[in-house]
Scaffold this motif. Structure first.
Motif, mmCIF file in Angstrom:
data_model
loop_
_atom_site.group_PDB
_atom_site.id
_atom_site.type_symbol
_atom_site.label_atom_id
_atom_site.label_comp_id
_atom_site.label_asym_id
_atom_site.label_seq_id
_atom_site.Cartn_x
_atom_site.Cartn_y
_atom_site.Cartn_z
ATOM 1 N N THR A 34 0.515 -1.127 0.010
ATOM 2 C CA THR A 34 0.037 -0.055 0.095
ATOM 3 C C THR A 34 0.679 1.269 -0.062
ATOM 4 O OG1 THR A 34 -0.106 -0.073 2.534
ATOM 5 C CG2 THR A 34 -1.873 -1.157 1.205
ATOM 6 N N LYS A 35 2.063 1.225 -0.068
ATOM 7 C CA LYS A 35 3.073 2.066 0.050
ATOM 8 C C LYS A 35 3.256 2.913 -1.396
ATOM 9 C CE LYS A 35 6.475 2.410 2.796
ATOM 10 N NZ LYS A 35 7.968 1.876 3.372
ATOM 11 N N GLN A 36 3.402 4.117 -1.255
ATOM 12 C CA GLN A 36 3.558 4.910 -2.581
ATOM 13 C C GLN A 36 5.018 4.511 -3.259
ATOM 14 O OE1 GLN A 36 1.318 6.725 -3.773
ATOM 15 N NE2 GLN A 36 2.052 7.510 -5.472
ATOM 16 N N THR A 37 5.042 3.924 -4.498
ATOM 17 C CA THR A 37 6.363 4.007 -5.290
ATOM 18 C C THR A 37 7.134 5.314 -5.301
ATOM 19 O OG1 THR A 37 5.472 2.029 -6.456
ATOM 20 C CG2 THR A 37 7.432 3.069 -7.652
ATOM 21 N N SER A 38 8.389 5.373 -5.119
ATOM 22 C CA SER A 38 9.093 6.560 -5.227
ATOM 23 C C SER A 38 10.625 6.238 -5.405
ATOM 24 C CB SER A 38 9.081 7.419 -3.962
ATOM 25 O OG SER A 38 9.719 7.041 -2.794
ATOM 26 N N ASP A 39 11.245 7.174 -5.923
ATOM 27 C CA ASP A 39 12.821 7.009 -6.275
ATOM 28 C C ASP A 39 13.452 7.273 -4.869
ATOM 29 O OD1 ASP A 39 12.655 7.311 -9.024
ATOM 30 O OD2 ASP A 39 12.450 9.410 -9.015
ATOM 31 N N ARG A 40 14.162 6.198 -4.615
ATOM 32 C CA ARG A 40 15.045 5.973 -3.546
ATOM 33 C C ARG A 40 16.631 5.786 -3.764
ATOM 34 N NH1 ARG A 40 11.101 4.325 0.465
ATOM 35 N NH2 ARG A 40 9.113 4.372 -0.050
ATOM 36 N N GLN A 41 17.272 6.163 -2.671
ATOM 37 C CA GLN A 41 18.560 6.130 -2.884
ATOM 38 C C GLN A 41 19.199 6.030 -1.547
ATOM 39 O OE1 GLN A 41 20.780 8.788 -5.795
ATOM 40 N NE2 GLN A 41 22.208 8.986 -4.037
ATOM 41 N N ALA A 42 20.265 5.178 -1.410
ATOM 42 C CA ALA A 42 21.299 5.138 -0.382
ATOM 43 C C ALA A 42 22.512 5.099 -0.626
ATOM 44 C CB ALA A 42 20.631 3.964 0.384
ATOM 45 N N THR A 43 23.338 5.590 0.454
ATOM 46 C CA THR A 43 24.773 5.447 0.232
ATOM 47 C C THR A 43 25.595 5.122 1.505
ATOM 48 O OG1 THR A 43 25.146 7.199 -1.436
ATOM 49 C CG2 THR A 43 27.065 6.620 -0.239
ATOM 50 N N ALA A 44 26.393 3.896 1.321
ATOM 51 C CA ALA A 44 26.938 3.612 2.568
ATOM 52 C C ALA A 44 28.502 3.506 2.418
ATOM 53 C CB ALA A 44 26.442 1.884 2.942
ATOM 54 N N THR A 45 29.288 3.393 3.492
ATOM 55 C CA THR A 45 30.803 3.226 3.577
ATOM 56 C C THR A 45 31.129 2.542 4.338
ATOM 57 O OG1 THR A 45 32.596 4.800 3.174
ATOM 58 C CG2 THR A 45 30.943 5.359 4.909
ATOM 59 N N GLY A 46 32.561 2.086 4.401
ATOM 60 C CA GLY A 46 33.037 1.327 5.232
ATOM 61 C C GLY A 46 34.661 1.456 4.897
ATOM 62 N N SER A 47 35.522 0.568 5.466
ATOM 63 C CA SER A 47 37.087 0.815 5.190
ATOM 64 C C SER A 47 37.576 -0.670 5.664
ATOM 65 C CB SER A 47 37.659 1.885 5.915
ATOM 66 O OG SER A 47 37.612 1.896 7.580
ATOM 67 N N VAL A 48 38.797 -0.718 4.964
ATOM 68 C CA VAL A 48 39.614 -1.924 5.443
ATOM 69 C C VAL A 48 41.112 -1.409 5.571
ATOM 70 C CG1 VAL A 48 40.574 -4.109 4.491
ATOM 71 C CG2 VAL A 48 38.226 -3.308 3.577
ATOM 72 N N SER A 49 41.514 -1.440 6.868
ATOM 73 C CA SER A 49 42.845 -1.075 7.159
ATOM 74 C C SER A 49 43.834 -2.073 7.176
ATOM 75 C CB SER A 49 42.835 -0.262 8.506
ATOM 76 O OG SER A 49 42.485 -1.238 9.637
ATOM 77 N N MET A 50 45.140 -1.633 6.722
ATOM 78 C CA MET A 50 46.182 -2.676 6.427
ATOM 79 C C MET A 50 47.403 -1.938 6.690
ATOM 80 S SD MET A 50 45.622 -2.948 2.253
ATOM 81 C CE MET A 50 43.731 -3.045 2.580
ATOM 82 N N GLN A 51 48.714 -2.737 6.654
ATOM 83 C CA GLN A 51 49.953 -2.212 6.534
ATOM 84 C C GLN A 51 50.175 -1.540 5.266
ATOM 85 O OE1 GLN A 51 52.620 -5.408 7.487
ATOM 86 N NE2 GLN A 51 51.550 -6.060 9.254
ATOM 87 N N ALA A 52 51.114 -0.562 5.526
ATOM 88 C CA ALA A 52 51.194 0.164 4.044
ATOM 89 C C ALA A 52 51.800 -0.822 3.117
ATOM 90 C CB ALA A 52 52.420 1.309 4.437
ATOM 91 N N LYS A 53 52.601 -1.706 3.362
ATOM 92 C CA LYS A 53 53.209 -2.458 2.469
ATOM 93 C C LYS A 53 52.277 -3.435 1.615
ATOM 94 C CE LYS A 53 54.629 -6.367 5.373
ATOM 95 N NZ LYS A 53 55.727 -7.084 6.180
ATOM 96 N N THR A 54 51.119 -3.747 2.474
ATOM 97 C CA THR A 54 50.032 -4.665 1.753
ATOM 98 C C THR A 54 49.436 -3.422 0.779
ATOM 99 O OG1 THR A 54 49.849 -5.664 3.688
ATOM 100 C CG2 THR A 54 47.967 -5.748 2.177
#
Length: 177
Positions: A34-54
């Motif tokens: 019963t909900k109205q159809t509409s344009d929707r957008q989402a943005t997520a982020t995250g990180s992977v940390s590592m040694q500089a040599k990697t």
């Protein structure tokens, strides 16, 4: 175990309505028909940390499994399309765009991962964006674990959502440490 003080067909009057539980307290998928159809957008982020040599090895293309970033990006795109199969109460959605970017960050050192997902539907795509980032990070780890097993996946979170009943929401900027 059921609370003996609450009849199974009755919701407690002093508790908020839980949209993903039926009258018996069983998990259910919410009816969005019963909900109205509409344009929707989402943005997520995250990180992977590592040694500089990697980080340097990945950037130079010297990872034993091959193209770490390209493979992780494709895995994120594929994951967004499979979210309803992975998260039990998510609706399958007609995704219109999935963009996954993975950027090197010398400050971490490591990579920042971003996913933006768009649809025109009755419900949002936050879970699809979060799933894309999560699986891209896991794939990056898998592709580079021969170089370093101590990499750390961090800070996966929603950055912004647009559309739907609640409108536009944006995460507050993190304060510098």
């Amino acid at each position: 175990m059921q609370n003996p003080d609450i009849h199974p067909d009755t919701k407690p009057t002093n508790s908020p309505t839980l949209t993903h539980l039926d009258r018996q307290g069983q998990a259910q998928m919410v009816d969005v028909s019963t909900k109205q159809t509409s344009d929707r957008q989402a943005t997520a982020t995250g990180s992977v940390s590592m040694q500089a040599k990697t980080l340097a090895a990945i950037q130079s293309g010297n990872a034993p499994k091959g193209d770490v970033i390209g493979t992780a990006r494709l895995a994120g795109i594929m994951a967004a399309k499979q979210t309803a199969l992975l998260i039990p109460l998510c609706h399958p959605l007609p995704l219109k765009k999935i963009e996954v970017t993975i950027e090197p960050d010398d400050e971490l050192p490591g990579y920042q991962i971003y996913a933006t997902v768009k649809t025109k539907s009755e419900t949002g795509v936050e879970m699809e964006a979060l799933t894309a980032v999560s699986v891209a990070a896991l794939t990056l780890y898998d592709m580079a674990k021969a170089l370093e097993k101590s990499m750390c996946i961090r800070d996966i979170h929603l950055v912004e959502k647009i559309g739907g009943k609640s409108g536009h929401w944006q995460a507050a900027s993190p304060t510098p440490a």
